[in-house]
Design an enzyme around this catalytic site. Structure first.
Site, PDB file in Angstrom:
ATOM      1  N   PHE A 129     -17.194 -44.380  32.117  1.00 22.93           N
ATOM      2  CA  PHE A 129     -16.992 -45.896  32.365  1.00 22.93           C
ATOM      3  C   PHE A 129     -18.254 -46.426  32.659  1.00 22.93           C
ATOM      4  O   PHE A 129     -18.327 -47.897  32.976  1.00 22.93           O
ATOM      5  CB  PHE A 129     -16.231 -45.854  33.979  1.00 22.93           C
ATOM      6  CG  PHE A 129     -14.886 -45.667  33.925  1.00 22.93           C
ATOM      7  CD1 PHE A 129     -13.928 -46.662  33.742  1.00 22.93           C
ATOM      8  CD2 PHE A 129     -14.241 -44.148  33.769  1.00 22.93           C
ATOM      9  CE1 PHE A 129     -12.244 -46.304  33.698  1.00 22.93           C
ATOM     10  CE2 PHE A 129     -12.933 -43.869  33.709  1.00 22.93           C
ATOM     11  CZ  PHE A 129     -12.043 -44.951  33.641  1.00 22.93           C
ATOM     12  N   HIS A 156     -25.929 -32.372  31.643  1.00 23.19           N
ATOM     13  CA  HIS A 156     -25.235 -32.498  33.009  1.00 23.19           C
ATOM     14  C   HIS A 156     -25.597 -31.180  33.910  1.00 23.19           C
ATOM     15  O   HIS A 156     -26.263 -30.252  33.332  1.00 23.19           O
ATOM     16  CB  HIS A 156     -23.485 -32.326  32.545  1.00 23.19           C
ATOM     17  CG  HIS A 156     -23.109 -33.616  32.012  1.00 23.19           C
ATOM     18  ND1 HIS A 156     -23.118 -33.933  30.653  1.00 23.19           N
ATOM     19  CD2 HIS A 156     -22.574 -34.718  32.547  1.00 23.19           C
ATOM     20  CE1 HIS A 156     -22.758 -35.121  30.467  1.00 23.19           C
ATOM     21  NE2 HIS A 156     -22.265 -35.610  31.748  1.00 23.19           N
ATOM     22  N   LYS A 160     -20.549 -28.548  35.693  1.00 20.92           N
ATOM     23  CA  LYS A 160     -19.589 -29.043  34.826  1.00 20.92           C
ATOM     24  C   LYS A 160     -18.853 -28.141  33.934  1.00 20.92           C
ATOM     25  O   LYS A 160     -19.428 -27.108  33.365  1.00 20.92           O
ATOM     26  CB  LYS A 160     -20.367 -30.106  33.829  1.00 20.92           C
ATOM     27  CG  LYS A 160     -19.193 -31.034  32.814  1.00 20.92           C
ATOM     28  CD  LYS A 160     -20.151 -32.129  32.182  1.00 20.92           C
ATOM     29  CE  LYS A 160     -19.267 -32.812  31.396  1.00 20.92           C
ATOM     30  NZ  LYS A 160     -18.139 -33.612  31.994  1.00 20.92           N
TER      31      LYS A 160
END
Length: 267
Positions: A129, A156, A160
């Protein structure tokens, strides 16, 4: 005056869920009507995120919470293991799903699109987003027309679960829409350690780095003889995603069908 958009947050006690709760409480055209978490007691959601009490208590039963609160939209950042079931439940109840998680196959997205259209509601599945990340994807796709030799590296934290990230996969898909598949590198190359060249996608490679202390970064490296181009985006905090979440909540109220990718909301 139009009524506020009624929003339920699924996974509200999680790190992303808490940011969504704060965002909804701050937006003047939204009303927080429910929060769901399997691992949290009946705490006031406003108090949970360090704001004033809002009168909405956490629930552990998603179907009961949605049935009783009757939201217009759910925002869900829970995880791939529950994404499809939560989306199907929301559509069945006539609620617009905004899904910030991976785990949807193309076939599942097509079926969810059909269900949304039959119910005349909008939905969104978005790997990312962040407006900055969306621009990074767009710029990479545009540049790949001129720099077809490329690799994607995404970074990351070590907790994750999925690799590559949804953002990397979406970037690869956008690049592949405008770039013909070509076989890169030496045709005789050989991995002496399995996987060292990364994952293969449409002729190029995707590399996933997982280390503690890293939040979310991605770079697309492109090169031609004598020059290289690097397009990179770094996210340092979950707040980076919240302007996009707010846009998504408003947008899904305006159309019918399931959209894959937040980039469709950025002009």
């Amino acid at each position: 005056m139009e009524r506020s958009i009624r929003v339920a947050v699924i996974g509200a006690s999680g790190r992303m869920g808490r940011e969504v709760v704060k965002t909804v409480l701050r937006e003047s055209d939204m009303e927080l009507v429910a929060g769901v978490s399997r691992s949290s007691g009946p705490i006031d959601l406003g108090k949970m995120v360090g704001m004033d009490e809002c009168g909405v208590l956490m629930s552990t039963d998603i179907e009961q919470a949605l049935t009783e609160s009757r939201p217009d939209v759910i925002v869900d950042f829970t995880g791939p293991q529950t994404a499809v079931s939560h989306t199907n439940l929301a559509i069945r109840l006539g609620i617009r799903p905004v899904m910030g998680t991976t785990g949807f196959t193309p076939q599942a997205i097509a079926e969810l699109d059909k269900l949304c259209k039959e119910s005349n509601i909008g939905g969104l599945i978005a790997p990312n987003f962040s407006i900055g990340a969306i621009l990074m994807m767009r710029f990479a796709a545009q540049a790949s027309k001129y720099f077809p030799n490329l690799e994607i590296i995404e970074y990351h934290g070590d907790q994750k679960l999925d690799a590559p990230s949804g953002t990397a996969v979406k970037t690869a898909e956008l690049i592949s829409e405008v770039r013909e598949e070509i076989k890169q590198g030496n045709p005789k190359e050989e991995e002496t350690i399995e996987g060292s060249r990364g994952g293969y996608y449409n002729g190029f490679r995707i590399h996933s780095v997982r280390l503690p202390g890293i939040f979310a970064q991605q770079e697309v490296i492109m090169a031609e003889p004598g020059q290289a181009l690097k397009i990179r985006h770094d996210s340092y905090d979950r707040a980076a995603y919240m302007p996009g979440v707010a846009i998504a909540v408003r947008k899904v109220m305006t159309y019918s069908g399931m959209i894959y990718g937040f980039e469709h909301f950025i002009d």
